[in-house]
Design a protein around this motif. Structure first.
Motif, PDB file in Angstrom:
ATOM      1  N   CYS A  98      49.797  37.224  33.685  1.00 59.52           N
ATOM      2  CA  CYS A  98      48.540  36.689  33.053  1.00 59.52           C
ATOM      3  C   CYS A  98      47.174  36.742  33.974  1.00 59.52           C
ATOM      4  O   CYS A  98      46.096  37.245  33.445  1.00 59.52           O
ATOM      5  CB  CYS A  98      48.505  35.077  32.874  1.00 59.52           C
ATOM      6  SG  CYS A  98      49.632  34.325  31.704  1.00 59.52           S
ATOM      7  N   CYS A  99      47.380  36.503  35.475  1.00 61.51           N
ATOM      8  CA  CYS A  99      46.203  36.904  36.223  1.00 61.51           C
ATOM      9  C   CYS A  99      45.622  38.352  36.238  1.00 61.51           C
ATOM     10  O   CYS A  99      44.484  38.805  36.006  1.00 61.51           O
ATOM     11  CB  CYS A  99      46.474  36.541  37.667  1.00 61.51           C
ATOM     12  SG  CYS A  99      46.597  34.905  38.078  1.00 61.51           S
ATOM     13  N   CYS A 100      46.708  39.341  36.063  1.00 58.25           N
ATOM     14  CA  CYS A 100      46.299  40.654  35.976  1.00 58.25           C
ATOM     15  C   CYS A 100      45.692  41.046  34.656  1.00 58.25           C
ATOM     16  O   CYS A 100      44.638  42.074  34.400  1.00 58.25           O
ATOM     17  CB  CYS A 100      47.702  41.447  36.318  1.00 58.25           C
ATOM     18  SG  CYS A 100      48.187  41.647  37.858  1.00 58.25           S
ATOM     19  N   SER A 101      46.384  40.600  33.698  1.00 61.75           N
ATOM     20  CA  SER A 101      45.833  40.658  32.502  1.00 61.75           C
ATOM     21  C   SER A 101      44.106  40.328  32.472  1.00 61.75           C
ATOM     22  O   SER A 101      43.347  41.045  31.827  1.00 61.75           O
ATOM     23  CB  SER A 101      46.449  39.976  31.321  1.00 61.75           C
ATOM     24  OG  SER A 101      47.809  40.305  31.252  1.00 61.75           O
ATOM     25  N   VAL A 102      44.008  39.192  32.766  1.00 62.97           N
ATOM     26  CA  VAL A 102      42.467  38.554  32.987  1.00 62.97           C
ATOM     27  C   VAL A 102      41.662  39.270  33.832  1.00 62.97           C
ATOM     28  O   VAL A 102      40.438  39.677  33.341  1.00 62.97           O
ATOM     29  CB  VAL A 102      42.426  37.055  33.501  1.00 62.97           C
ATOM     30  CG1 VAL A 102      41.110  36.831  33.850  1.00 62.97           C
ATOM     31  CG2 VAL A 102      43.334  36.219  32.415  1.00 62.97           C
ATOM     32  N   LEU A 103      42.413  39.819  34.980  1.00 61.28           N
ATOM     33  CA  LEU A 103      41.562  40.934  35.704  1.00 61.28           C
ATOM     34  C   LEU A 103      41.248  42.084  35.104  1.00 61.28           C
ATOM     35  O   LEU A 103      40.014  42.627  35.156  1.00 61.28           O
ATOM     36  CB  LEU A 103      42.084  41.241  36.979  1.00 61.28           C
ATOM     37  CG  LEU A 103      42.193  40.014  38.019  1.00 61.28           C
ATOM     38  CD1 LEU A 103      43.083  40.329  39.278  1.00 61.28           C
ATOM     39  CD2 LEU A 103      40.878  39.795  38.798  1.00 61.28           C
ATOM     40  N   GLY A 104      42.006  42.762  34.582  1.00 57.17           N
ATOM     41  CA  GLY A 104      41.907  43.828  33.965  1.00 57.17           C
ATOM     42  C   GLY A 104      40.746  43.980  32.593  1.00 57.17           C
ATOM     43  O   GLY A 104      40.124  44.825  32.559  1.00 57.17           O
ATOM     44  N   VAL A 105      40.831  42.939  31.799  1.00 53.86           N
ATOM     45  CA  VAL A 105      39.941  42.566  30.839  1.00 53.86           C
ATOM     46  C   VAL A 105      38.459  42.204  31.301  1.00 53.86           C
ATOM     47  O   VAL A 105      37.419  43.119  31.105  1.00 53.86           O
ATOM     48  CB  VAL A 105      40.013  41.198  29.974  1.00 53.86           C
ATOM     49  CG1 VAL A 105      39.077  40.977  28.985  1.00 53.86           C
ATOM     50  CG2 VAL A 105      41.514  41.541  29.014  1.00 53.86           C
ATOM     51  N   LYS A 106      38.495  41.621  32.538  1.00 52.25           N
ATOM     52  CA  LYS A 106      36.985  41.337  33.264  1.00 52.25           C
ATOM     53  C   LYS A 106      36.431  42.427  33.992  1.00 52.25           C
ATOM     54  O   LYS A 106      35.297  42.663  33.967  1.00 52.25           O
ATOM     55  CB  LYS A 106      37.401  40.289  33.936  1.00 52.25           C
ATOM     56  CG  LYS A 106      35.972  39.395  34.701  1.00 52.25           C
ATOM     57  CD  LYS A 106      35.279  38.696  33.413  1.00 52.25           C
ATOM     58  CE  LYS A 106      34.066  37.949  33.878  1.00 52.25           C
ATOM     59  NZ  LYS A 106      33.228  37.178  32.683  1.00 52.25           N
ATOM     60  N   LEU A 107      37.326  43.150  34.526  1.00 49.51           N
ATOM     61  CA  LEU A 107      36.804  44.396  35.400  1.00 49.51           C
ATOM     62  C   LEU A 107      36.156  45.330  34.532  1.00 49.51           C
ATOM     63  O   LEU A 107      35.562  46.235  34.937  1.00 49.51           O
ATOM     64  CB  LEU A 107      37.937  44.906  36.084  1.00 49.51           C
ATOM     65  CG  LEU A 107      38.468  44.156  37.638  1.00 49.51           C
ATOM     66  CD1 LEU A 107      39.510  44.781  38.013  1.00 49.51           C
ATOM     67  CD2 LEU A 107      37.294  43.898  38.416  1.00 49.51           C
ATOM     68  N   ARG A 108      36.653  45.376  33.283  1.00 47.45           N
ATOM     69  CA  ARG A 108      36.159  46.443  32.347  1.00 47.45           C
ATOM     70  C   ARG A 108      34.701  46.305  31.808  1.00 47.45           C
ATOM     71  O   ARG A 108      33.938  47.122  31.680  1.00 47.45           O
ATOM     72  CB  ARG A 108      37.031  46.641  31.123  1.00 47.45           C
ATOM     73  CG  ARG A 108      38.253  47.130  31.075  1.00 47.45           C
ATOM     74  CD  ARG A 108      38.891  47.208  29.693  1.00 47.45           C
ATOM     75  NE  ARG A 108      40.329  47.997  29.963  1.00 47.45           N
ATOM     76  CZ  ARG A 108      41.087  48.023  28.844  1.00 47.45           C
ATOM     77  NH1 ARG A 108      40.732  47.608  27.710  1.00 47.45           N
ATOM     78  NH2 ARG A 108      42.192  48.698  29.086  1.00 47.45           N
ATOM     79  N   SER A 109      34.230  45.085  32.105  1.00 48.87           N
ATOM     80  CA  SER A 109      32.781  44.397  31.713  1.00 48.87           C
ATOM     81  C   SER A 109      32.182  44.443  32.908  1.00 48.87           C
ATOM     82  O   SER A 109      30.905  44.010  32.821  1.00 48.87           O
ATOM     83  CB  SER A 109      33.057  43.437  30.999  1.00 48.87           C
ATOM     84  OG  SER A 109      33.388  42.252  31.590  1.00 48.87           O
TER      85      SER A 109
END
Length: 340
Positions: free
Chosen positions: A217-228
């Motif tokens: 879950c944390c990695c998924s949130v990080l992945g989405v956030k880092l793209r923006s």
């Protein structure tokens, strides 16, 4: 009597399994294959011990003393200490693999197994802390800047170790030694299958499944956030992802075979024994993979290591030069005095 396969307890052979053996040749072939597998695993475990002790010592030295005290370094040092303790007790397991004899006594039987499980639980909990910490830094940068301190990180690490110790407690309680002639065996005596099943499922759910879902879950949130976001360096995140990936690859086979072992009637015992040995060795391999990830992926760690080694070499050369110069001066004085 149920058997726990960390340490490698391959001494439990049910009577019906022996009775179902078709031929003597089949038994010999199985014994030969088991012996070959044991030899290969012994070599790997020796490699894990040597590289793990050296590599984790280096991480503790660099992150603990040479680099600036930070929250992320606190996580990494704690992970390295856990891996170092595991590797320090691994030679006892290697000896047990080779000889099937445990001459170290009941106390070390309990401690060694406990250290191995403590490492497994603390590693996954530390990965949860690392991924959660990174997630909070990205989602709440201002709050993180104001409240994220080394002292608080140390307190969280202490709580993590206490939780890991709690999950390791069954190993302390149920580990026993027994004597068969001149051979002493270290094994887990759960008394009944239901107790064994409860311990195994608790370890899997609390010590692997729930933490790993939190990490995903944390990695998924990080992945989405880092793209923006525009991030200066992705090196810390690469280290985190690499650590999580290596832990998953190393530990999933072990947990898979532990769960299969609970349904022993529907699976061949010899296959489970071999699978648990390989799975346990893969789980052990996670203890020496981490230092390589710090060196090859962690840019800050790599630079600090180079500076430290360079300064040490320079200090050694200066010391040698001074020693040589002093030696030359003393020689000259001797010549002058003798000449006079």
């Amino acid at each position: 009597m149920e058997v726990d396969y960390i340490p490698y307890d391959d001494d439990y052979i049910p009577d019906n399994e022996t009775e179902n053996t078709n031929t003597t040749v089949g038994v010999l072939n199985f014994n030969n294959s088991q012996s070959s597998l044991t030899h290969v695993l012994v070599v790997f475990n020796i490699l894990i011990t040597v590289v793990g002790l050296g590599g984790n010592s280096l991480v503790i030295w660099i992150c603990g003393w040479k680099m600036k005290r930070t929250v992320i370094n606190t996580w990494y040092v704690s992970l390295a200490i856990s891996d170092f303790l595991f590797c320090a007790f691994l030679p006892l397991e290697v000896f047990y693999m080779i000889t099937s004899h445990w001459p170290f006594g009941l106390l070390l039987c309990k401690i060694t197994s406990s250290v191995l499980f403590l490492n497994m639980h603390s590693s996954v909990f530390l990965l949860v802390l690392i991924s959660t910490d990174r997630c909070i830094m990205i989602l709440f940068p201002i709050w993180s800047h104001n409240h994220r301190t080394v002292r608080k990180a140390f307190g969280v690490v202490v709580l993590m170790w206490l939780l890991s110790a709690l999950l390791t407690l069954p190993s302390v309680i149920f580990k026993q030694t027994t004597v068969h002639g001149s051979v002493i065996q270290c094994y887990s005596d759960y008394m009944d299958h239901s107790r064994h099943k409860a311990v195994a499922l608790t370890r899997f759910i609390c010590g692997f499944l729930i933490p790993f879902l939190m990490i995903v879950c944390c990695c998924s949130v990080l992945g989405v956030k880092l793209r923006s976001l525009t991030v200066k360096s992705t090196k810390p995140y690469k280290v985190m992802v690499a650590l999580i990936f290596s832990f998953f690859i190393c530990c999933v086979p072990y947990h898979t075979f532990v769960l299969l072992e609970l349904d022993l009637k529907n699976h061949r015992l010899h296959v489970l024994q071999a699978g648990l040995k390989v799975g346990a060795t893969l789980a052990a391999a996670n203890s020496f993979i981490s230092p390589f990830l710090y060196v090859f992926v962690g840019n800050d760690f790599k630079q600090t290591l180079k500076r430290t080694l360079t300064s040490r070499i320079e200090e050694a050369m200066i010391e040698d030069f001074r020693t040589g110069l002093n030696h030359s001066r003393s020689k000259s004085m001797d010549i002058i005095q003798n000449g006079c």
